[in-house]
Design a protein around this motif. Sequence first.
Motif, mmCIF file in Angstrom:
data_model
loop_
_atom_site.group_PDB
_atom_site.id
_atom_site.type_symbol
_atom_site.label_atom_id
_atom_site.label_comp_id
_atom_site.label_asym_id
_atom_site.label_seq_id
_atom_site.Cartn_x
_atom_site.Cartn_y
_atom_site.Cartn_z
ATOM 1 N N ASN B 92 72.626 58.007 -5.164
ATOM 2 C CA ASN B 92 73.296 58.785 -3.888
ATOM 3 C C ASN B 92 72.947 60.151 -4.124
ATOM 4 O O ASN B 92 72.945 60.838 -2.992
ATOM 5 N N LEU B 93 72.428 60.689 -5.152
ATOM 6 C CA LEU B 93 71.997 62.041 -5.297
ATOM 7 C C LEU B 93 70.333 62.028 -5.176
ATOM 8 O O LEU B 93 69.856 62.684 -4.571
ATOM 9 N N ASP B 94 70.061 61.494 -6.494
ATOM 10 C CA ASP B 94 68.583 61.962 -6.726
ATOM 11 C C ASP B 94 67.671 61.464 -5.591
ATOM 12 O O ASP B 94 66.667 62.004 -5.202
ATOM 13 N N ALA B 95 67.825 59.900 -5.521
ATOM 14 C CA ALA B 95 66.868 59.480 -4.367
ATOM 15 C C ALA B 95 67.097 59.940 -3.027
ATOM 16 O O ALA B 95 66.146 60.082 -2.289
ATOM 17 N N THR B 96 68.187 60.434 -2.850
ATOM 18 C CA THR B 96 68.594 60.687 -1.527
ATOM 19 C C THR B 96 67.975 62.087 -1.166
ATOM 20 O O THR B 96 67.218 62.519 -0.449
ATOM 21 N N LEU B 97 68.006 63.047 -2.313
ATOM 22 C CA LEU B 97 67.327 64.099 -2.250
ATOM 23 C C LEU B 97 65.737 64.128 -2.115
ATOM 24 O O LEU B 97 65.040 64.952 -1.246
ATOM 25 N N ALA B 98 65.304 63.120 -2.956
ATOM 26 C CA ALA B 98 63.680 62.980 -3.017
ATOM 27 C C ALA B 98 63.421 62.535 -1.601
ATOM 28 O O ALA B 98 62.291 62.971 -1.038
ATOM 29 N N LEU B 99 64.334 61.505 -0.981
ATOM 30 C CA LEU B 99 63.735 61.189 0.571
ATOM 31 C C LEU B 99 63.944 62.295 1.521
ATOM 32 O O LEU B 99 62.733 62.483 2.221
ATOM 33 N N PHE B 100 64.870 63.007 1.171
ATOM 34 C CA PHE B 100 64.877 64.332 2.257
ATOM 35 C C PHE B 100 63.773 65.106 2.140
ATOM 36 O O PHE B 100 63.225 65.625 2.870
#
Lengths: 306, 306
Positions: B92-100
């Motif tokens: 919910n945080l790390d992968a989301t920020l990496a995608l963005f």
Amino acid sequence: MNTLVTGAAGFLGANLLRSLLADPRGGHIVAVDLVPQSFPDASGRLRWITGGLDDPAGLAAVAATRFDTVFHLASIPGGLAEREPALGRRVNLDATLALFDRLAEAGTRPRVVFASSIAVYGEMAGDAVHALTPTRPTLTYGAHKRMAEIALADLTRRGGVSGIALRLPGLVARPGGSTGHGSAFMSDLLRSVAAGQPYVCPVGPEATCWWMSAACAVANLRHAAAIVATGDIQLPALHLSVGEVVAALAETFGPACGRLVTHRPSPEIERLFGRLPPLWAQEAEALGFAHDGSALRLVAAALAAD
Amino acid sequence: MNTLVTGAAGFLGANLLRSLLADPRGGHIVAVDLVPQSFPDASGRLRWITGGLDDPAGLAAVAATRFDTVFHLASIPGGLAEREPALGRRVNLDATLALFDRLAEAGTRPRVVFASSIAVYGEMAGDAVHALTPTRPTLTYGAHKRMAEIALADLTRRGGVSGIALRLPGLVARPGGSTGHGSAFMSDLLRSVAAGQPYVCPVGPEATCWWMSAACAVANLRHAAAIVATGDIQLPALHLSVGEVVAALAETFGPACGRLVTHRPSPEIERLFGRLPPLWAQEAEALGFAHDGSALRLVAAALAAD
């Protein structure tokens, strides 16, 4: 009693460290910063770790101690983070979250005082700022500070730490030279006039800022460590125009001071740092936080602090 | 025209994917999910990637395409993230920020529609929610959604993406069985009664929730992709009591429905999901976002959508 200070070689960090070392009740202090430093410490209570929290080895060295109190001040300043977003991301967000996680995993539920920033609000114009003012950061620095506040509040809710975030205004009087802080003109103004040197101010005399001396910020940080309140706190600050500060300088150093200052406003700096609205910080005042008291006291505290 | 849908096998993702594939103007679609899925696609426009965005290989596979539009729906639901915080953090945080970040680095300035959540507000009681309601998440899920909103807004400000975050309420009617969503009772109520089965409701008839069918949420997501507005949007939703929804079920399926529902309120579920205040979403409505229209239409849309 173990205390951690990150960003200990910075302007605020060094002031905090001096204050902690001057207090015999202060216990052992671990100070960490990228910059090596031999701090005057006759007591043997200080251990200095040279390293970055964005480096796993640096973080591990810090996390090897179990802390009762943590002052997390380390950050890449706003202007620099805007120009080097990867660096800002690594230190202001990733390393900060990693530190908070490590502290929460330690099982000691340390008190964590996080130096947040008024940059969380984004552009402020018109309406007074109060406890319910929405946060709409307009710099990556402010976005990361707000994200870290949220993470700290969540770890506090989960019980891993007892966290409090203090939203700090631009502090005076920083040493001269570019520090990456867009609000550096506030310090440059004070230092130039105090030294009797002319100063070309990048905002007009009617520009309004929130002012706080480093000594006042240190008192607020230490107060935050001593109370039990948690969450995001907008610190009180003096809402003064540049003209009012120049008047206080003239009263302190003599009327010639007024003639040292000329104004050549930069629209960008005015917009970001020179239109701060009134600040209502009654909740913070009720918790015992305070501003410098008056423009005269601000000038005295800001220029006496080194 | 390339579109990415993350979390494509989820309840909302699958509904969105069906809608996109039914639209001949939709272009090529990359769908990613942990769950392998062979979606009915006669058009040859769909490519399915089985993998997690929290895995560098999965992220790289996704980022190999240049997207015009991204729907980022993948997330660990709130109840599960609360029980498994490391998993929630990673997705919910790390992968989301990496995608963005990857999307912003691609240089195509894609339109990014992020499925945020009303969990960003934390406990809502009393005051109506509106565009300036402060966010005080009381679940790690909500904290991470809010942090991702801030990161997306900052990348939008910097020009890397054109991001819009939609704060979604609990959607109905999810398939039965535990999904990790605390608001699952809303769906279970609808499905049980529609099937003529008794249902023990964990909130009382006077409990108020915000209701939206998956079909309505899909329409709002697709609308968000088509407009230029950016920032955090609280979607309109129907503010209905459980009793009003049961009445709509009785009007749809016959008066016997009312007798199928008994109430055994859980204080925890009531507190977190059953005391939602009125919602003022005029700003979102002015941008063209909409709720289901009425309790009767909600019931029809929620139960017709599969």
